[in-house]
Design a protein around this motif. Structure first.
Motif, PDB file in Angstrom:
ATOM      1  N   GLU A 160       9.774 -17.875  10.610  1.00 35.66           N
ATOM      2  CA  GLU A 160       9.586 -16.509  10.063  1.00 35.66           C
ATOM      3  C   GLU A 160       9.663 -16.579   8.498  1.00 35.66           C
ATOM      4  O   GLU A 160      10.429 -17.722   8.133  1.00 35.66           O
ATOM      5  N   TYR A 161       9.191 -15.656   7.791  1.00 36.80           N
ATOM      6  CA  TYR A 161       9.339 -15.395   6.463  1.00 36.80           C
ATOM      7  C   TYR A 161      10.288 -14.467   6.123  1.00 36.80           C
ATOM      8  O   TYR A 161      10.266 -13.296   6.763  1.00 36.80           O
ATOM      9  N   ARG A 162      11.315 -14.887   5.195  1.00 42.11           N
ATOM     10  CA  ARG A 162      12.050 -13.707   4.624  1.00 42.11           C
ATOM     11  C   ARG A 162      11.238 -13.300   3.134  1.00 42.11           C
ATOM     12  O   ARG A 162      11.058 -14.166   2.365  1.00 42.11           O
ATOM     13  N   VAL A 163      11.059 -11.792   3.201  1.00 45.32           N
ATOM     14  CA  VAL A 163      10.182 -11.378   1.929  1.00 45.32           C
ATOM     15  C   VAL A 163      11.193 -10.370   1.560  1.00 45.32           C
ATOM     16  O   VAL A 163      11.751  -9.637   2.252  1.00 45.32           O
ATOM     17  N   GLU A 164      11.238 -10.537   0.124  1.00 45.62           N
ATOM     18  CA  GLU A 164      12.028  -9.475  -0.515  1.00 45.62           C
ATOM     19  C   GLU A 164      11.056  -8.792  -1.831  1.00 45.62           C
ATOM     20  O   GLU A 164      10.183  -9.656  -2.254  1.00 45.62           O
ATOM     21  N   LEU A 165      11.462  -7.743  -1.853  1.00 43.88           N
ATOM     22  CA  LEU A 165      10.795  -6.953  -3.088  1.00 43.88           C
ATOM     23  C   LEU A 165      11.616  -5.948  -3.313  1.00 43.88           C
ATOM     24  O   LEU A 165      12.287  -5.407  -2.730  1.00 43.88           O
ATOM     25  N   VAL A 166      11.073  -5.227  -4.529  1.00 43.10           N
ATOM     26  CA  VAL A 166      11.785  -3.946  -4.990  1.00 43.10           C
ATOM     27  C   VAL A 166      11.035  -2.852  -4.714  1.00 43.10           C
ATOM     28  O   VAL A 166       9.676  -2.921  -4.386  1.00 43.10           O
ATOM     29  N   CYS A 167      11.599  -1.506  -4.587  1.00 46.15           N
ATOM     30  CA  CYS A 167      10.781  -0.521  -4.408  1.00 46.15           C
ATOM     31  C   CYS A 167      11.223   0.744  -5.089  1.00 46.15           C
ATOM     32  O   CYS A 167      12.482   1.132  -5.111  1.00 46.15           O
ATOM     33  N   TYR A 217       9.217   5.846  -2.820  1.00 48.24           N
ATOM     34  CA  TYR A 217       8.288   5.174  -1.854  1.00 48.24           C
ATOM     35  C   TYR A 217       8.845   4.231  -0.934  1.00 48.24           C
ATOM     36  O   TYR A 217       8.346   3.942   0.044  1.00 48.24           O
ATOM     37  N   ILE A 218      10.388   4.328  -0.882  1.00 48.70           N
ATOM     38  CA  ILE A 218      11.223   3.488   0.087  1.00 48.70           C
ATOM     39  C   ILE A 218      10.821   3.934   1.554  1.00 48.70           C
ATOM     40  O   ILE A 218      10.930   3.122   2.305  1.00 48.70           O
ATOM     41  N   GLN A 219      11.104   5.346   1.893  1.00 45.90           N
ATOM     42  CA  GLN A 219      10.797   5.877   3.093  1.00 45.90           C
ATOM     43  C   GLN A 219       9.256   5.545   3.610  1.00 45.90           C
ATOM     44  O   GLN A 219       9.184   4.864   4.833  1.00 45.90           O
ATOM     45  N   ALA A 220       8.360   5.801   2.860  1.00 50.26           N
ATOM     46  CA  ALA A 220       7.115   5.071   3.165  1.00 50.26           C
ATOM     47  C   ALA A 220       7.070   3.596   3.447  1.00 50.26           C
ATOM     48  O   ALA A 220       6.203   2.982   4.257  1.00 50.26           O
ATOM     49  N   ALA A 254       0.972  -1.123   0.078  1.00 54.58           N
ATOM     50  CA  ALA A 254      -0.122  -0.288  -0.006  1.00 54.58           C
ATOM     51  C   ALA A 254       0.882   1.208   0.069  1.00 54.58           C
ATOM     52  O   ALA A 254       0.449   2.245  -0.499  1.00 54.58           O
ATOM     53  N   ALA A 255       1.996   1.242   0.667  1.00 56.68           N
ATOM     54  CA  ALA A 255       3.029   2.368   0.583  1.00 56.68           C
ATOM     55  C   ALA A 255       3.793   2.380  -0.801  1.00 56.68           C
ATOM     56  O   ALA A 255       4.410   3.349  -0.882  1.00 56.68           O
ATOM     57  N   GLY A 256       3.650   1.628  -1.685  1.00 56.70           N
ATOM     58  CA  GLY A 256       4.122   1.540  -3.163  1.00 56.70           C
ATOM     59  C   GLY A 256       5.302   0.711  -3.250  1.00 56.70           C
ATOM     60  O   GLY A 256       5.756   0.757  -4.528  1.00 56.70           O
ATOM     61  N   HIS A 295       2.095  -5.833  -5.968  1.00 52.72           N
ATOM     62  CA  HIS A 295       2.226  -6.860  -5.286  1.00 52.72           C
ATOM     63  C   HIS A 295       3.185  -8.044  -5.413  1.00 52.72           C
ATOM     64  O   HIS A 295       3.161  -9.098  -5.366  1.00 52.72           O
ATOM     65  N   CYS A 296       4.350  -7.604  -6.074  1.00 52.10           N
ATOM     66  CA  CYS A 296       5.326  -8.472  -6.555  1.00 52.10           C
ATOM     67  C   CYS A 296       6.280  -8.834  -5.064  1.00 52.10           C
ATOM     68  O   CYS A 296       6.891  -7.890  -4.727  1.00 52.10           O
ATOM     69  N   ALA A 297       6.499  -9.992  -4.778  1.00 49.54           N
ATOM     70  CA  ALA A 297       7.257 -10.364  -3.672  1.00 49.54           C
ATOM     71  C   ALA A 297       7.887 -11.829  -4.080  1.00 49.54           C
ATOM     72  O   ALA A 297       7.261 -12.452  -4.630  1.00 49.54           O
ATOM     73  N   TRP A 298       9.014 -12.039  -3.240  1.00 52.40           N
ATOM     74  CA  TRP A 298       9.423 -13.511  -3.176  1.00 52.40           C
ATOM     75  C   TRP A 298       9.608 -13.814  -1.800  1.00 52.40           C
ATOM     76  O   TRP A 298       9.963 -12.760  -0.937  1.00 52.40           O
ATOM     77  N   GLU A 299       9.168 -14.824  -1.320  1.00 52.89           N
ATOM     78  CA  GLU A 299       9.062 -15.140   0.029  1.00 52.89           C
ATOM     79  C   GLU A 299       9.547 -16.642   0.400  1.00 52.89           C
ATOM     80  O   GLU A 299       9.388 -17.325  -0.402  1.00 52.89           O
TER      81      GLU A 299
END
Length: 103
Positions: free
Chosen positions: A65-72, A76-79, A22-24, A33-37
């Motif tokens: 725990e899950y390791r979640v990776e995504l690009v930003c 949008y990175i600060q948000a 939601a923060a971008g 909503h692209c991610a790898w986990e």
């Protein structure tokens, strides 16, 4: 562009991911909503003065725990990091931000 990596317990994975999206974060071209986990085991020992979500002070705690990776994107990175810290259940969530550059 940045790569954001964070670790989150299974119980809060979707909540934290949705806040970061939601923060971008997690947008690649015409996709969002692209991610790898990946599921793994995290460990920590809460020290004196901590307020742990899980575990007890001065006792080693292991948690799924899950390791979640995504690009930003830069704008949008600060948000995204702020959203991650706000929605994550841990007092001190583990995350890393790496700058990446296109080839």
């Amino acid at each position: 562009m940045y790569q954001l990596i964070f670790y989150v317990p299974a119980t809060h994975k979707e909540l934290v991911k949705e806040a970061v999206f939601a923060a971008g974060a997690g947008r690649i071209g015409n996709y969002d909503h692209c991610a790898w986990e990946c599921l793994g085991t995290g460990q920590f020992r809460p020290l004196a003065g901590s307020n742990p979500f899980l575990g007890q002070e001065n006792h080693l705690h292991l948690v799924d725990e899950y390791r979640v990776e995504l690009v930003c994107a830069d704008e949008y990175i600060q948000a995204a990091v702020q959203a991650l810290r706000l929605k994550h259940p841990y007092e001190e969530p583990a995350y890393t931000v790496f700058p990446i550059s296109p080839i």
